[in-house]
Structures are given as structure tokens and as C-alpha cells.
Design a protein around this motif. Structure first.
Motif, mmCIF file in Angstrom:
data_model
loop_
_atom_site.group_PDB
_atom_site.id
_atom_site.type_symbol
_atom_site.label_atom_id
_atom_site.label_comp_id
_atom_site.label_asym_id
_atom_site.label_seq_id
_atom_site.Cartn_x
_atom_site.Cartn_y
_atom_site.Cartn_z
ATOM 1 N N THR A 1 -5.239 19.962 4.144
ATOM 2 C CA THR A 1 -5.933 18.897 4.872
ATOM 3 C C THR A 1 -6.776 18.076 3.911
ATOM 4 O O THR A 1 -6.772 16.832 3.953
ATOM 5 C CB THR A 1 -6.824 19.494 5.985
ATOM 6 N N ALA A 2 -7.504 18.751 3.034
ATOM 7 C CA ALA A 2 -8.326 18.053 2.050
ATOM 8 C C ALA A 2 -7.457 17.220 1.113
ATOM 9 O O ALA A 2 -7.775 16.062 0.804
ATOM 10 C CB ALA A 2 -9.149 19.064 1.249
ATOM 11 N N SER A 3 -6.336 17.794 0.647
ATOM 12 C CA SER A 3 -5.470 17.064 -0.287
ATOM 13 C C SER A 3 -4.843 15.841 0.377
ATOM 14 O O SER A 3 -4.717 14.777 -0.240
ATOM 15 C CB SER A 3 -4.379 17.994 -0.829
ATOM 16 N N THR A 4 -4.462 15.971 1.653
ATOM 17 C CA THR A 4 -3.898 14.819 2.368
ATOM 18 C C THR A 4 -4.945 13.741 2.575
ATOM 19 O O THR A 4 -4.669 12.540 2.403
ATOM 20 C CB THR A 4 -3.322 15.262 3.724
ATOM 21 N N LEU A 5 -6.157 14.146 2.948
ATOM 22 C CA LEU A 5 -7.227 13.168 3.159
ATOM 23 C C LEU A 5 -7.585 12.445 1.861
ATOM 24 O O LEU A 5 -7.875 11.237 1.886
ATOM 25 C CB LEU A 5 -8.467 13.864 3.728
ATOM 26 N N THR A 6 -7.552 13.143 0.743
ATOM 27 C CA THR A 6 -7.826 12.471 -0.530
ATOM 28 C C THR A 6 -6.733 11.469 -0.861
ATOM 29 O O THR A 6 -7.007 10.372 -1.355
ATOM 30 C CB THR A 6 -7.939 13.491 -1.680
ATOM 31 N N THR A 7 -5.486 11.837 -0.581
ATOM 32 C CA THR A 7 -4.380 10.910 -0.820
ATOM 33 C C THR A 7 -4.505 9.673 0.062
ATOM 34 O O THR A 7 -4.276 8.537 -0.381
ATOM 35 C CB THR A 7 -3.026 11.596 -0.568
ATOM 36 N N LEU A 8 -4.860 9.879 1.329
ATOM 37 C CA LEU A 8 -5.026 8.748 2.240
ATOM 38 C C LEU A 8 -6.219 7.886 1.831
ATOM 39 O O LEU A 8 -6.180 6.659 1.961
ATOM 40 C CB LEU A 8 -5.222 9.253 3.681
ATOM 41 N N ALA A 9 -7.268 8.545 1.342
ATOM 42 C CA ALA A 9 -8.487 7.808 1.003
ATOM 43 C C ALA A 9 -8.253 6.797 -0.116
ATOM 44 O O ALA A 9 -8.870 5.730 -0.128
ATOM 45 C CB ALA A 9 -9.592 8.792 0.595
ATOM 46 N N VAL A 10 -7.355 7.116 -1.057
ATOM 47 C CA VAL A 10 -7.155 6.200 -2.185
ATOM 48 C C VAL A 10 -6.464 4.910 -1.752
ATOM 49 O O VAL A 10 -6.558 3.896 -2.450
ATOM 50 C CB VAL A 10 -6.328 6.867 -3.316
ATOM 51 N N PHE A 11 -5.761 4.943 -0.627
ATOM 52 C CA PHE A 11 -5.057 3.738 -0.191
ATOM 53 C C PHE A 11 -5.972 2.786 0.588
ATOM 54 O O PHE A 11 -5.645 1.609 0.736
ATOM 55 C CB PHE A 11 -3.859 4.109 0.687
ATOM 56 N N VAL A 12 -7.088 3.268 1.072
ATOM 57 C CA VAL A 12 -7.987 2.411 1.848
ATOM 58 C C VAL A 12 -8.468 1.210 1.034
ATOM 59 O O VAL A 12 -8.422 0.070 1.518
ATOM 60 C CB VAL A 12 -9.180 3.232 2.391
ATOM 61 N N PRO A 13 -8.925 1.389 -0.229
ATOM 62 C CA PRO A 13 -9.373 0.213 -0.993
ATOM 63 C C PRO A 13 -8.273 -0.821 -1.223
ATOM 64 O O PRO A 13 -8.559 -2.020 -1.294
ATOM 65 C CB PRO A 13 -9.844 0.817 -2.328
ATOM 66 N N VAL A 14 -7.021 -0.354 -1.347
ATOM 67 C CA VAL A 14 -5.916 -1.288 -1.599
ATOM 68 C C VAL A 14 -5.756 -2.257 -0.427
ATOM 69 O O VAL A 14 -5.381 -3.425 -0.615
ATOM 70 C CB VAL A 14 -4.607 -0.512 -1.853
ATOM 71 N N LEU A 15 -6.051 -1.808 0.791
ATOM 72 C CA LEU A 15 -5.937 -2.677 1.960
ATOM 73 C C LEU A 15 -6.902 -3.857 1.897
ATOM 74 O O LEU A 15 -6.685 -4.878 2.546
ATOM 75 C CB LEU A 15 -6.201 -1.876 3.246
ATOM 76 N N PHE A 16 -7.966 -3.720 1.117
ATOM 77 C CA PHE A 16 -8.979 -4.768 1.037
ATOM 78 C C PHE A 16 -8.872 -5.609 -0.237
ATOM 79 O O PHE A 16 -9.735 -6.441 -0.499
ATOM 80 C CB PHE A 16 -10.380 -4.153 1.129
ATOM 81 N N VAL A 17 -7.827 -5.376 -1.029
ATOM 82 C CA VAL A 17 -7.612 -6.190 -2.226
ATOM 83 C C VAL A 17 -7.172 -7.580 -1.790
ATOM 84 O O VAL A 17 -6.180 -7.721 -1.069
ATOM 85 C CB VAL A 17 -6.548 -5.554 -3.145
ATOM 86 N N PRO A 18 -7.867 -8.650 -2.191
ATOM 87 C CA PRO A 18 -7.488 -10.000 -1.765
ATOM 88 C C PRO A 18 -6.324 -10.548 -2.575
ATOM 89 O O PRO A 18 -5.873 -9.930 -3.542
ATOM 90 C CB PRO A 18 -8.769 -10.809 -2.025
ATOM 91 N N GLY A 19 -5.850 -11.718 -2.170
ATOM 92 C CA GLY A 19 -4.804 -12.397 -2.922
ATOM 93 C C GLY A 19 -3.416 -11.857 -2.637
ATOM 94 O O GLY A 19 -3.182 -11.080 -1.709
ATOM 95 N N LEU A 20 -2.483 -12.259 -3.515
ATOM 96 C CA LEU A 20 -1.082 -11.899 -3.342
ATOM 97 C C LEU A 20 -0.866 -10.393 -3.417
ATOM 98 O O LEU A 20 -0.068 -9.832 -2.661
ATOM 99 C CB LEU A 20 -0.234 -12.607 -4.412
ATOM 100 N N ALA A 21 -1.573 -9.712 -4.334
ATOM 101 C CA ALA A 21 -1.388 -8.265 -4.494
ATOM 102 C C ALA A 21 -1.731 -7.534 -3.197
ATOM 103 O O ALA A 21 -1.023 -6.619 -2.773
ATOM 104 C CB ALA A 21 -2.249 -7.753 -5.643
ATOM 105 N N GLY A 22 -2.839 -7.918 -2.547
ATOM 106 C CA GLY A 22 -3.226 -7.282 -1.296
ATOM 107 C C GLY A 22 -2.221 -7.516 -0.193
ATOM 108 O O GLY A 22 -1.862 -6.588 0.551
ATOM 109 N N GLU A 23 -1.750 -8.769 -0.075
ATOM 110 C CA GLU A 23 -0.746 -9.086 0.950
ATOM 111 C C GLU A 23 0.544 -8.311 0.712
ATOM 112 O O GLU A 23 1.183 -7.823 1.636
ATOM 113 C CB GLU A 23 -0.450 -10.593 0.938
ATOM 114 N N LEU A 24 0.914 -8.185 -0.554
ATOM 115 C CA LEU A 24 2.188 -7.566 -0.901
ATOM 116 C C LEU A 24 2.213 -6.090 -0.548
ATOM 117 O O LEU A 24 3.228 -5.566 -0.076
ATOM 118 C CB LEU A 24 2.448 -7.751 -2.405
ATOM 119 N N PHE A 25 1.084 -5.393 -0.759
ATOM 120 C CA PHE A 25 1.083 -3.940 -0.617
ATOM 121 C C PHE A 25 0.562 -3.467 0.732
ATOM 122 O O PHE A 25 0.490 -2.255 0.960
ATOM 123 C CB PHE A 25 0.270 -3.307 -1.745
#
Length: 850
Positions: free
Chosen positions: A238-262
């Protein structure tokens, strides 16, 4: 008689007017004056003027020709005349669906066309999407097959391997349902997310199964083993899955083309990993309690049995040797930690020396070429040049399927998708599928670029002019010069162009300003015009009607309408003298030539002025080939420092280079936020600030692997490889969590520090290697970068593979060593605190003056 009189006569004699109605006792009739032309003879016989007893008709002063409008644009398909039809989808429509529906109607439409007229699809954007989807689908299947092989290798039990493998399709099917409810479509980005997640989907199931499998080997009953084994690792996965999910949260807030793309890729991975955790905690224990059967060792004679025994011996020896290495590392932990720090420093230096690019270029199978000649070049002269250029393409590109060419002045909406003058043209080459040709589109471009240089007065650059006009597509590097004085800006742009055009890797460089086109300017004598009782509007209208022509009215025939255009014959409007001799009628009914009231002089057309943020801007556009974007950008910046810029001017870097710098900066911030979130999640799970700190050492270990993987494969640092590094933050800590969590459990059971570390390392070696190998091998097909869109995902897969490979090996050695060091430091600190507290207490109890 003037041309205006002719226009007025045609307008007055081609009318159909409602004229009221009449009625009697029984009926009512509407009146309609039917005055429209029905034949060409009626147009010819239209009366224009009466001179005495003579009546002058249209046919007496003009020719009525049933012909075509003057051609200002030409379109070819494989050097044959063609007509272009552009179909655009609505903003919320699906590209593949729209293209499929349109192509489904082609045969029906073609059957209704005149004999000899055929339809050919020039660009079908769904083709690349479908090929990419097929390639990613095959990649996902290959990843599943490799994952199954890893499971069979480590478990040597078909039922166990199938129990874990079943978590992949179950997780994917549930993910599809969740994606549908979330409004996501199965596209290249989301499909790539699933392909990347294949190896991660089984990680939780592997840890659960391995724990149950070990307890079954120790003799526990199926249900008890399933229950105890799952409970033992539930918190860790559970901890390992939550850590994996947590790293993707910042990517959702990346602006510009890179954020839209991913965005779609990140959401897809998050959904699939969440589902895989639920499957691991529910379905896997259920299946193992029912189907995980251990047979008595009474058979074992076949080839497979011998192979299984060999693998078993290999894994047992590996475990024993690992225990020896781990014991040595724990007794020489400063050597291990120092060596790791040195490797990390070397890897940082290696990454700093890597080239950089924004996004890996995709071979989409289409080459767009923008062709320019000297402004003012006639359509006929452009015709000859385009034929030469087309012939080079037909002869030198055997990989082509179709060459589409258009040049001249596009009209209406087509002006946005094509050239805007007789001296401009566009060529689109459709290539065969990537698997059917030996050269990539980039190699073909480099070859054609050299051959086009032989053509006189032709500038050919590989750019989609329509896409740039409609969607703001730019060059690799755009040097933007802001300032009010356009002449100074152009001189500055020319200076910069001379500085940068010899930089290695620069393949094309040009400025945004264009040479002024030649023109004939009519300079009116306003006093003379006023004396004659005329106006500038009257003269302008006469000149326009004579040369350009005026649509006076329309001729209807059946269900079609045709413009009736009045203009001078072509032979009477060919040169400067013809323009000077255009006749103007004065109010006194006298006719005078245009030269009597105006001077016709040769001149240049006004220059185009571009603005950005309401400021005048001139740009120097640079495209690169054979060298990475970051290196060329660095050299361009050095060259700009040698150019003196006036105080009221400023120079900025734009284009893809600007996008790259912004994306790198925001992804760097996302990387730091991902580390912080990972630490916070682990701290909450372990209820400790110390153990997450130990596990965090796996992140720099992964960076070592990323550096070596990118250098060895010759991969530049790009947005894709940075996304892979962000993903690694959540992936590599999983093994550390599983290892540290089990060491803590052993210490709670009474094991000593050294025994707990060695025993924990031995027990967790197999699940750590299994989870790592499944993820690494699942990434392998993507890392090859073959097939459509394969170039895009290869840097990400290579970064993950390299980082996870090195991190896994070093995690089994370095993390236990760090655990030992930090635990000793913590024990020493606790001892110091305990010694200090009694001393303070004793000092506080002493009487005053004692």
C-alpha cells in the motif's frame, strides 16, 4: 462609353422583381417581372447606349466568353492537375472516427464522378494514430509475455505465474471502465501509459504471492498462508503504491505542452495502479487459497523438471552469495557508501554533458516543404520551378507514395493552409509505412535539402506553412527582435543571421521579413482630378474594374450560378503603358487617359509588419539537423552576445528552444515535489521520519542508472527522459519499502540488528528482483523505439530501465548499509539523550550552595 456604363447596363437588365398581385372573384395572382438572363445571346444583345439612331449592344464593344476565372493557384498530385479538398473535424470530435467515416464515403463519391476523375487521400492523420496504437498494443503484449517469463523463472510454478499474470488483464479491463467514466479515450498517450504500466501492474501481486508462496513452502495451509502472507505485506505494498501514485500528482500541474501531453498518460497509470493494488489484496489471495497446490516431489524426470531444478539451484546459490556480499558490505559500509557517492557525482557530470532536446522527433511519414522564390515571380515562372523541384522528389525518393503540390495565391479559407502569393508554394510528401522503407523521413529531408540547393532562386525549407499559420508552429530556435524602428530591426536581424548561419547543426536560417514585391503605384494628381469634377474613388473604381474586373451580376443556368465579370481583355492590361491608357470619362462626357490625371511609377509594395504582445517584432528562424537542440541553443546565445543591441531594442529566444527551457524547469520542480510527496507518504505509513529517509537513498541510486543508460544508448536529455526520472522516484522506493518494512518486522520479533538486516535481505531478495525484472523487461519493447511513435517513448523507457536496474542492485547492498549506519547513529543519539536527562535531574535536586 466607359466600363462603368457597361457594368451598369448589365446590372439593370438582369433583374427579377416582385411586382405585386391581382385578384378576381375566384383567384389571386402574384406578379413577377422575369428579367433575368437565360442565354448568352441575351447578354450579348443587351443595349448599353443609344447614339442618335444607333443602338450599341454589349457584343459591339466586348466579347462575351463562357470561360473560367483567371488561374491564380495551381494544385498537382503526382505532377497531375488536381483539386484540393480539406476536411476539418470539430474540436470535440475523435480524429480516428471522423477519418474512418469520411474514407468510408470515398468509393460512393468516386462512383458518381465523371470518368477519368479519381480521388486520392493526401494526408490522413488517423493513419499515424492507428499505426502507433497498433505498435503500442503489440508492445504491451510483448511486455505481458516477458513478464510471464520472469514469473515462471523465479517461481517455477505455472499456477503461481498464471495467478500473478491474471492481474494484468483484470487490472486493464477495470481501468478501461474507469477511463470511460472519467471521459478519457484510448489514444496514443493513454495507450502508452498502459504499456508503461504493464510491468508495474504485477509488482503488488508478486509481493503478495511471494509472501504466500514462502509460507506454503514452510508448510502452512493454503487459507492460512493466503491470510498471513497478505497481512504481512499489505502495509508495504500500500505504501509503495501510494508513493508511486504521489509522484504523478505534480506532473498533472506542469503547464505548457508537456503538461497537456502527459495528462492522459498519468491519469491512466494512476487508475491502473490503483486497480492493481485492489487486485493484489483481494483476487490474488483468493486464487492462491484455491489453486496454489504443491505436489509431492515424486516425479521430476522431464526436461522442464531439470530446467526448473537448475533455476532453483541458481537462485539458491544467488541467495547464498548475496548473503555473503551483504555481510561484507555491512562490515565495510563506509566503502559502500563512499563508492556510491562517487558514482553519483560521476553520473551528475555525465548528465550535464548530455545533449538536450524538447521532444524526440517522430517519423510520421509526411514531409512538408515550404517553397519561396523572389517576390513578384509570376505563376508561370513558379510553375517551371515547382516542376523541377517535383522531379527531384520523384526521382530521389523511392519511398514516396504521393507528392501533393500547390502554389500560387490561395483563396478564402485555403489561404490559411497554403501559399499566399504567386511566388510561394507548398509540397507535401506522403511516405510508405516505416516498416516498408530503409530511410527515415529525417534522412530523406537531409538528402533533399542538399539537392534543392542546386535549384536557382528557390528557397526550400522543411516546414508546414499551414500548420504554422493556424496553430502557431515555430522553428527549433526563434530569435525575436523587439523594437519600433522596423529598418533597424531588419538590419539587426541580418547581422544575427550572418552570425548564426555557420554554427554547427544549423540547417536552415531565415528572417521573418520578406523582400518587398514589385508594384506599379498610381500617384494621383488631386488638383487636376478636382478641376475635372472627378473623385479619387471614381478613378480607383475604373482602374479596378478594368484590370481586376468587377462582378456586375450573375447568370443562372439550371441550378448553377456564374459570375458575370466585366474587365479589359488580357492583351489590354499587360504592362505599364496599358495601365496609363485606361480611359476615364469626365462629367462633361469627355474621355481622358489615366496618365492625364496620374503618374504610374514602378515601386515596391509595403513591408509586412508582425507584432507580438502589441510590439513590432522581427524574428530569425533557425532549424537544426544532426545536433541536439540544447547545444545549438547554447552556441546561438554565445553568438548573440557578440551582437550590439540598441538601447530601445531587446532580443529574446523563442520557438521550441523556449518550450524546452520552460518544460525542463517545470519538470525539475515536479521532480522535487515528487520527492517531497514520496517522503511524506512513507513517513505517514511508517509513522517515522527516520526509515523513509533511509529509503530515499534509492533515488540518487536510480539517477546513476539513468545517466549510464542515456549515455550508453546515445539518448539526449528530453522531456520524455525527464518524465521517466520523475516516474522512477515512485518506482525505485518500492523495493526499499519492501526491504525496510520486513527488516523492521524481524527486529520486532526479537532479531538483532545485523541478523535482521541479513535475514531480511535474503528473504526479500526474490520479490525485489522479481518486481524489478518484470518492470525492466516490460519496458524493453518500448526502449527499442521501433515502429510508429516508438521514438517518443524510447527515452522514457530507457531512463526507467537504466535507473531501476542500477537502483535494484544497489538497493540490496546500499540500503542495508545505510540502515545500519543510521540505526547506529540514532542509537548513539538516544544514549546521549538518556545520559543527559539523569544528570539534569540530579543537578535539579541538589540543595542550594551544595
Amino acid at each position: 462609353m466607359t466600363i462603368d456604363q457597361l457594368i451598369a447596363a448589365l446590372q439593370a437588365n438582369n433583374l427579377q422583381l416582385p411586382s405585386g398581385w391581382i385578384d378576381n372573384e375566384l383567384q389571386e395572382f402574384t406578379l413577377r417581372t422575369a428579367g433575368e438572363y437565360t442565354t448568352l445571346e441575351q447578354i450579348e444583345n443587351t443595349s448599353v447606349k443609344i447614339e442618335g439612331d444607333a443602338r450599341i449592344h454589349v457584343k459591339d464593344v466586348a466579347q462575351v466568353v463562357d470561360g473560367f476565372a483567371e488561374q491564380r493557384q495551381k494544385v498537382w498530385s503526382n505532377n497531375k492537375p488536381a483539386v484540393m479538398l480539406v476536411i476539418m473535424k470539430q474540436s470535440d470530435a475523435n480524429t480516428v472516427t471522423v477519418c474512418r467515416d469520411v474514407l468510408g464515403q470515398i468509393d460512393r463519391i468516386e462512383s458518381e464522378l465523371p470518368r477519368g476523375v479519381t480521388m486520392e487521400t493526401v494526408i490522413d492523420f488517423s493513419m499515424f494514430i492507428n499505426r502507433s496504437m497498433s505498435n503500442l498494443g503489440n508492445t504491451a503484449l510483448q511486455a505481458i509475455a516477458l513478464t510471464l517469463l520472469v514469473l515462471l523463472f523465479f517461481l517455477r510454478n505455472i499456477r503461481s505465474a498464471l495467478i500473478v499474470a491474471v492481474s494484468i488483464p483484470v487490472s486493464m479491463i477495470v481501468t478501461f471502465a474507469v477511463m470511460n467514466q472519467a471521459g478519457l479515450t484510448l489514444n496514443i498517450i493513454s495507450m502508452a501509459g498502459l504499456a508503461l504500466a504493464v510491468g508495474l501492474l504485477v509488482d503488488n501481486s508478486i509481493v503478495v504471492l511471494e509472501s504466500i508462496f514462502r509460507l506454503r513452502e514452510e508448510g502452512k495451509k493454503p487459507r492460512d498462508a493466503a491470510d498471513s502472507g497478505t497481512r504481512e505485506v499489505a502495509m508495504a505494498i500500500t505504501a509503495s503504491t501510494l508513493t508511486t501514485l504521489a509522484v504523478f500528482v505534480p506532473v498533472l500541474f506542469v503547464p505548457g505542452l508537456a503538461g497537456e501531453l502527459f495528462n492522459d498518460m498519468v491519469v491512466t497509470i494512476v487508475f491502473s495502479l490503483t486497480v492493481s493494488l485492489l487486485v493484489a489484496l483481494t483476487l490474488v489471495p483468493l486464487l492462491t487459497s484455491r489453486f496454489l497446490v504443491f505436489q509431492q516431489k515424486a516425479k521430476k524426470t522431464g526436461l522442464l523438471a531439470k530446467l526448473a531444478d537448475s533455476v532453483g539451484h541458481f537462485l539458491n546459490n544467488l541467495q547464498k552469495n548475496y548473503a555473503k556480499v551483504l555481510e561484507w558490505a555491512l562490515h565495510h559500509y563506509w566503502i559502500i557508501i563512499s563508492g556510491t557517492i562517487i558514482l553519483f557525482i560521476i553520473s551528475v557530470i555525465m548528465v550535464a554533458m548530455l545533449g538536450g532536446e524538447f521532444m524526440p522527433e517522430n517519423d510520421m511519414g509526411f514531409i512538408a516543404i515550404a517553397v519561396d522564390r523572389t517576390p513578384g515571380t509570376s505563376l508561370d515562372a513558379m510553375d517551371k520551378s515547382m516542376f523541377q523541384l517535383n522531379q527531384i522528389i520523384m526521382d530521389q525518393v523511392p519511398e514516396l507514395e504521393l507528392v501533393y503540390t500547390n502554389f500560387g495565391q490561395g483563396e478564402g479559407i485555403m489561404a490559411f493552409f497554403s501559399s499566399r502569393g504567386s511566388s510561394e508554394g507548398d509540397v507535401t510528401i506522403r511516405l510508405k509505412s516505416l516498416t516498408e522503407r530503409e530511410r527515415s523521413m529525417f534522412e530523406i529531408q537531409d538528402d533533399l535539402r542538399e539537392r534543392f540547393k542546386q535549384l536557382p532562386d528557390i528557397t526550400a525549407r522543411f516546414e508546414d506553412r499551414g500548420n504554422a499559420a493556424m496553430f502557431g508552429g515555430g522553428s527549433d530556435i526563434m530569435i525575436e527582435i523587439f523594437g519600433h524602428d522596423i529598418e533597424v530591426a531588419e538590419a539587426l536581424a541580418h547581422t544575427i543571421l550572418e552570425k548564426v548561419k555557420y554554427i554547427e547543426g544549423v540547417s536552415e536560417v531565415q528572417t521573418s521579413f520578406k523582400e518587398s514585391a514589385p508594384e506599379l503605384r498610381i500617384e494621383l494628381d488631386r488638383q487636376r482630378i478636382a478641376d475635372l469634377g472627378l473623385s479619387t474613388a471614381q478613378i480607383g473604381q475604373v482602374v479596378s474594374s478594368s484590370v481586376l474586373g468587377t462582378v456586375s451580376t450573375r447568370f443562372r443556368e439550371g441550378g448553377d450560378e456564374y459570375d458575370i465579370r466585366v474587365q479589359l481583355q488580357e492583351s489590354a492590361r499587360n504592362n505599364k503603358t496599358d495601365i496609363e491608357n485606361i480611359m476615364i470619362m469626365t462629367p462633361t462626357r469627355n474621355q481622358i487617359p489615366l496618365r492625364a490625371v496620374a503618374n504610374v511609377v514602378y515601386s515596391k509594395a509595403p513591408k509586412e509588419i508582425k507584432r507580438e504582445d502589441q510590439e513590432r517584432m522581427v524574428s530569425v528562424n533557425i532549424n537544426i539537423s544532426g545536433r541536439d537542440l540544447s547545444s545549438v541553443t547554447g552556441d546561438v546565445v554565445k553568438a548573440l552576445r557578440q551582437v550590439p543591441v540598441p538601447n530601445d531594442f531587446r532580443v529574446e529566444i523563442g520557438g521550441t528552444a523556449e518550450e524546452q527551457q520552460e518544460s525542463f524547469m517545470y519538470l525539475g520542480l515536479a521532480f522535487l515535489v515528487a520527492i517531497l510527496l514520496t517522503y511524506m507518504v512513507m513517513a505517514s505509513q511508517f509513522e517515522s521520519f527516520l526509515y523513509p529517509f533511509i529509503i530515499m537513498f534509492t533515488i540518487p541510486l536510480s539517477f546513476i542508472g539513468v545517466a549510464f543508460a542515456l549515455v550508453l544508448t546515445g539518448t539526449d536529455l528530453s522531456v520524455m527522459s525527464l518524465i521517466g526520472m520523475v516516474m522512477l522516484v515512485g518506482i525505485v522506493v518500492n523495493n526499499g519499502i519492501v526491504l525496510v518494512d520486513y527488516i523492521n518486522q524481524l527486529r520486532q520479533r526479537g532479531y538483532s540488528l545485523m541478523d535482521a538486516i541479513i535475514q531480511g535481505g535474503q528473504i526479500r531478495m526474490r520479490p525485489v528482483l522479481m518486481t524489478a525484472m518484470t518492470t525492466i523487461l516490460a519496458m524493453f519493447p518500448l526502449a527499442l523505439g521501433v515502429g510508429e511513435s516508438g521514438e517518443s517513448w524510447a527515452p522514457m523507457a530507457r531512463a526507467v530501465m537504466g535507473g531501476l536496474t542500477v537502483a535494484t542492485v544497489l538497493t540490496l547492498i546500499v540500503v542495508p548499509a545505510v540502515y545500519l549506519v543510521i540505526d547506529k547513529i540514532a542509537a548513539w543519539a538516544r544514549t546521549k539523550i538518556k545520559r543527559k536527562e539523569p544528570a539534569e535531574t540530579e543537578q535539579g535536586l541538589r540543595p542550594e550552595g551544595a
